[in-house]
Design an enzyme around this catalytic site. Structure first.
Site, PDB file in Angstrom:
ATOM      1  N   LYS A 109     -14.133   0.618  -3.588  1.00 41.00           N
ATOM      2  CA  LYS A 109     -13.144  -0.460  -3.765  1.00 41.00           C
ATOM      3  C   LYS A 109     -11.966  -0.251  -2.820  1.00 41.00           C
ATOM      4  O   LYS A 109     -11.783   0.856  -2.276  1.00 41.00           O
ATOM      5  CB  LYS A 109     -12.680  -0.479  -5.215  1.00 41.00           C
ATOM      6  CG  LYS A 109     -11.976   0.802  -5.663  1.00 41.00           C
ATOM      7  CD  LYS A 109     -11.848   0.890  -7.176  1.00 41.00           C
ATOM      8  CE  LYS A 109     -11.122   2.161  -7.585  1.00 41.00           C
ATOM      9  NZ  LYS A 109     -11.174   2.359  -9.059  1.00 41.00           N
ATOM     10  N   MET A 136      11.493   1.259   8.195  1.00 38.05           N
ATOM     11  CA  MET A 136      10.252   0.487   8.199  1.00 38.05           C
ATOM     12  C   MET A 136       9.264   1.006   9.242  1.00 38.05           C
ATOM     13  O   MET A 136       8.061   1.115   8.981  1.00 38.05           O
ATOM     14  CB  MET A 136      10.548  -0.994   8.460  1.00 38.05           C
ATOM     15  CG  MET A 136       9.314  -1.877   8.365  1.00 38.05           C
ATOM     16  SD  MET A 136       9.613  -3.589   8.816  1.00 38.05           S
ATOM     17  CE  MET A 136      10.653  -4.119   7.469  1.00 38.05           C
ATOM     18  N   ARG A 161      -7.673  -1.090 -21.040  1.00 34.11           N
ATOM     19  CA  ARG A 161      -7.426  -1.814 -19.799  1.00 34.11           C
ATOM     20  C   ARG A 161      -8.476  -2.908 -19.647  1.00 34.11           C
ATOM     21  O   ARG A 161      -8.159  -4.068 -19.499  1.00 34.11           O
ATOM     22  CB  ARG A 161      -7.450  -0.846 -18.609  1.00 34.11           C
ATOM     23  CG  ARG A 161      -7.087  -1.490 -17.290  1.00 34.11           C
ATOM     24  CD  ARG A 161      -7.042  -0.487 -16.151  1.00 34.11           C
ATOM     25  NE  ARG A 161      -8.368   0.000 -15.777  1.00 34.11           N
ATOM     26  CZ  ARG A 161      -8.612   0.730 -14.697  1.00 34.11           C
ATOM     27  NH1 ARG A 161      -7.631   1.077 -13.890  1.00 34.11           N
ATOM     28  NH2 ARG A 161      -9.838   1.134 -14.431  1.00 34.11           N
ATOM     29  N   TYR A 192      19.427   5.307   7.724  1.00 36.82           N
ATOM     30  CA  TYR A 192      20.040   4.310   6.835  1.00 36.82           C
ATOM     31  C   TYR A 192      20.735   4.976   5.651  1.00 36.82           C
ATOM     32  O   TYR A 192      20.218   5.948   5.072  1.00 36.82           O
ATOM     33  CB  TYR A 192      18.967   3.380   6.277  1.00 36.82           C
ATOM     34  CG  TYR A 192      18.503   2.311   7.233  1.00 36.82           C
ATOM     35  CD1 TYR A 192      19.399   1.378   7.758  1.00 36.82           C
ATOM     36  CD2 TYR A 192      17.164   2.210   7.582  1.00 36.82           C
ATOM     37  CE1 TYR A 192      18.960   0.377   8.629  1.00 36.82           C
ATOM     38  CE2 TYR A 192      16.715   1.216   8.442  1.00 36.82           C
ATOM     39  CZ  TYR A 192      17.623   0.306   8.960  1.00 36.82           C
ATOM     40  OH  TYR A 192      17.186  -0.679   9.802  1.00 36.82           O
TER      41      TYR A 192
END
Ligand SMILES: *Cc1c(COP(=O)(O)O)cnc(C)c1O
Length: 357
Positions: A27, A298, A125, A245
């Protein structure tokens, strides 16, 4: 991406699991590694049963492996049965409406197609409740389809000795007894390692194939991913200055810095950044572990290379974030997450090279 390692890891688990059969969970694009490259390698290694989560993943896998048995873990959405049947897929049915949809479709089309039945043994679930499963066991031979697998999923197999794991195994053993002749499947990677009692007829490893840790404290199999990124700038900064940052980390000494071309958009988690209060991720430059300094941006992150001799690190050099002793679980631990999330977050901007297999 070492495809040979993935094949080796599958063979190792398959040998351990025998006489239970060993599937492969592919998956989420084979845990982020590339299903188009990984699935054929697993097929050649001997895997015949494959698990994906989504219908779209299953369709892509069917194009790669025309003869494989493909189960779709997230089950059957309304009005999709014909699409599943057309691609020869097996939905994992976990609720009464899914079971009646598949059953009705099969009856209308005169073919008892296979599907798995998922029973919830305590994870809450997906899956039929125990009451529903017991009720179904009295009448399952009247279904319009062929139940090819009874399955459940362990919630805490990664935590040695967890009480829920033993309870789920006992409940599951009772459930499969009520469906004579239908193979059972309970174990993910961790469950497979827990012993024969957990393996039933089919095991479903994922993370262990890809070099991740399955059970806390049990070492992984062969590592699969190596991640190298380029140094784009080397610089110096005096003590007392801050990096990145938010000025989140202040330099304690005059420092040499290497800014590297990797950021949170590439799956280097922002939580893996470094501040005055918390240590972050490390990478290897010229054989030496260098800590991240400041926040992850980023597209960029900055490494402290002060402990390497002056002039050694050059623009264009490779910094190793995975490999040379840094495992996916090391990187994950320093980012406050798990190896699964490191792998499935590997960014789309990397040039991917596949070796082996
Ligand atoms: C993802 C998944 C697996 C594989 O789990 P690993 O921990 O990666 O081995 C097996 N079964 C189900 C139902 C899953 O969702």
């Amino acid at each position: 991406m070492d495809l040979g390692a993935i094949a080796d890891n599958w063979r190792t688990i398959a040998a351990l699991a025998a006489p239970a059969e060993c599937a492969a969970v592919v998956k989420a694009n084979a845990y982020g590694l590339g299903i188009d490259r990984v699935a054929p390698v697993l097929w050649r290694a001997g895997a015949r049963n494959f698990f994906v989560a989504h219908f779209k993943e299953a369709v892509a896998l069917r194009a790669l492996l025309p003869e494989a048995i493909i189960y779709v873990l997230n089950g059957l959405l309304p009005d999709c049965a014909a699409d599943y049947a057309a691609a020869n897929l097996r939905p994992v049915l976990g609720s009464a409406p899914e079971i009646s949809d598949w059953s009705d479709y099969c009856r209308d089309n005169g073919a008892k197609l296979p599907a798995a039945i998922h029973v919830d043994t305590g994870m809450h679930r997906l899956g039929l409740s125990l009451e529903e499963a017991v009720q179904l066991s009295g009448t399952f031979r009247l279904l319009g389809f062929t139940p090819s697998l009874i399955m459940s999923h362990l919630a805490c197999a990664d935590t040695p000795g967890h009480v829920l794991t033993a309870r789920q195994r006992m409940v599951f053993a009772d459930v499969v007894r009520r469906f004579p002749g239908i193979p059972g499947s309970l174990a993910n990677s961790a469950g497979t390692l827990l012993g024969r009692d957990f393996r039933f007829e089919l095991v479903r490893p994922g993370i262990f194939l890809y070099g991740g840790i399955a059970i806390n404290g049990v070492p992984p199999l062969r590592p699969v991913v190596r991640l190298e990124v380029k140094v784009v700038q080397v610089s110096t900064a005096p003590a007392g200055e801050t990096v990145g940052y938010g000025a989140a980390q202040r330099l304690k000494r005059p420092s040499r810095l290497a800014t590297v071309s990797i950021g949170y958009a590439d799956g280097l988690f922002r939580a893996g950044g470094s501040t005055d209060a918390t240590k972050g991720v490390e990478a290897i430059l010229h054989g030496q572990r260098c800590p991240l300094v400041g926040r992850v941006s980023m597209d960029l992150a900055t490494l402290d290379i002060t402990d390497l001799p002056d002039g050694v690190v050059q623009r264009g050099d490779a910094a190793v974030f995975l490999g040379d002793g840094i495992s996916v679980d090391d990187l994950a631990a320093r980012s406050g997450t798990i190896g699964y999330e490191v792998l499935t977050s590997l960014g789309a901007r990397y040039a991917r090279h596949y070796v082996g297999g």
